[in-house]
Design a protein around this motif. Sequence first.
Motif, PDB file in Angstrom:
ATOM      1  N   LEU B 114       0.828  -1.204   0.000  1.00  0.00           N
ATOM      2  CA  LEU B 114       0.000   0.000   0.000  1.00  0.00           C
ATOM      3  C   LEU B 114       0.861   1.251   0.000  1.00  0.00           C
ATOM      4  CD1 LEU B 114      -2.705   1.420   0.151  1.00  0.00           C
ATOM      5  CD2 LEU B 114      -2.476   1.415   2.628  1.00  0.00           C
ATOM      6  N   ASP B 115       1.856   1.267   0.876  1.00  0.00           N
ATOM      7  CA  ASP B 115       2.697   2.462   0.950  1.00  0.00           C
ATOM      8  C   ASP B 115       3.355   2.739  -0.394  1.00  0.00           C
ATOM      9  OD1 ASP B 115       1.991   2.828   3.529  1.00  0.00           O
ATOM     10  OD2 ASP B 115       3.804   1.956   4.397  1.00  0.00           O
ATOM     11  N   ARG B 118       0.711   3.836  -2.877  1.00  0.00           N
ATOM     12  CA  ARG B 118       0.208   5.177  -2.546  1.00  0.00           C
ATOM     13  C   ARG B 118       1.160   6.262  -3.007  1.00  0.00           C
ATOM     14  NH1 ARG B 118      -3.210   8.275   0.062  1.00  0.00           N
ATOM     15  NH2 ARG B 118      -2.485   9.873   1.497  1.00  0.00           N
ATOM     16  N   ASP B 120       2.982   6.193  -5.652  1.00  0.00           N
ATOM     17  CA  ASP B 120       2.735   6.403  -7.078  1.00  0.00           C
ATOM     18  C   ASP B 120       1.446   7.171  -7.301  1.00  0.00           C
ATOM     19  OD1 ASP B 120       4.980   4.979  -7.377  1.00  0.00           O
ATOM     20  OD2 ASP B 120       4.127   3.366  -8.594  1.00  0.00           O
TER      21      ASP B 120
END
Lengths: 172, 172
Positions: B114-115, B118, B120
């Motif tokens: 996710l990090d 996110r 991008d």
Amino acid sequence: MPHPTPADGPAPDSRLHDDLHWLLARLKQGLATAQAPALRAHGLSLWGYTVLMAVVDAPTRSQLALAQAVSVDKSKLVLVIDELEAAGLVRRRPDPADRRARIVEATDTGRRVLDAAREDVLAIEDHLLADLEPRAQQSLRALLAGLVGEPVVRVENGREYEGPCAPAPSDT
Amino acid sequence: MPHPTPADGPAPDSRLHDDLHWLLARLKQGLATAQAPALRAHGLSLWGYTVLMAVVDAPTRSQLALAQAVSVDKSKLVLVIDELEAAGLVRRRPDPADRRARIVEATDTGRRVLDAAREDVLAIEDHLLADLEPRAQQSLRALLAGLVGEPVVRVENGREYEGPCAPAPSDT
DNA sequence: CGAGATGATCTGAAGTCAAGACGATCTCGG
DNA sequence: CCGAGATCGTCTTGACTTCAGATCATCTCG
């Protein structure tokens, strides 16, 4: 304090609410479900309303041009125009200069219906923006309008991804 | 001058560009098509990204609660979670207190993915907003975030139309 | 314990979207 | 004037969504 989340306020603030795409999708959906019934009262669908608006105040040369203007798929546009034409709000006339093309023009009824419908739609919009200060409303509209038209291009590992004057919205 | 249209500038200013729903739909679509490829590079769909984000930084008690949080249909959510779980980004664990419910929690991989994703996504968002002043960007985000959550209700001939915390966005 | 509510899942019907095929027509080089 | 290729509108197709309801397991409460 890098951790904003745990044991905080009422916590309606995950990163979700910072995600532009999610916010836009949410708002659009909200407006759509609010406006659809109002438009149906005028015999219009959301698409019908949008296309009719484009037809009324734009010099429409061909359906293809229209499709690009509202950024809707051309095959979808056929059905929308069918609907509008059946309701007598719009007319398809063969272009004398190019017999392939059809000139789409609004009828008087169409113009009248649009004006009426638009009034309701504006009321709904205003209601959505109700608790923003007038200045804020103005700037929001201006910002949004300014962004549209901007192509969205993304550079990724040297390649160029194009998600530009995007194809089509999507509603009910 | 009530007639703004005929024989004017480059005329990209029909009433279309004042229509909130159209603007939102357009922008959302643009962002969607721009972000989808980037997310796919991380093995995520748009929905997967959204749901994962909600799962990561929200204390998720049940899938139903999750569904409401992201405002997605519960039956759709099942499939999205299936996808995330198959990718090992998320885990379904039976709630010890209520064996009907499933607690959905992110895995470490999930948080990491996710990090990365996110990052991008934010880059794409920033790119879209590129030629707005920082202040304008801020206020736009703030305005949008402020509006979400606002129920959209419309009064029509005495009846009350509800299009409130609307059900679900719609993308690919 | 039993009745009714609730969570997750699945199914089916209806609707939507994008992409290709198609016929009619235009345009242009030769 | 002719024919190749592009263009416009339309139709068809396949994949995908959405929504409502059915289902099964489980909880709650009397």
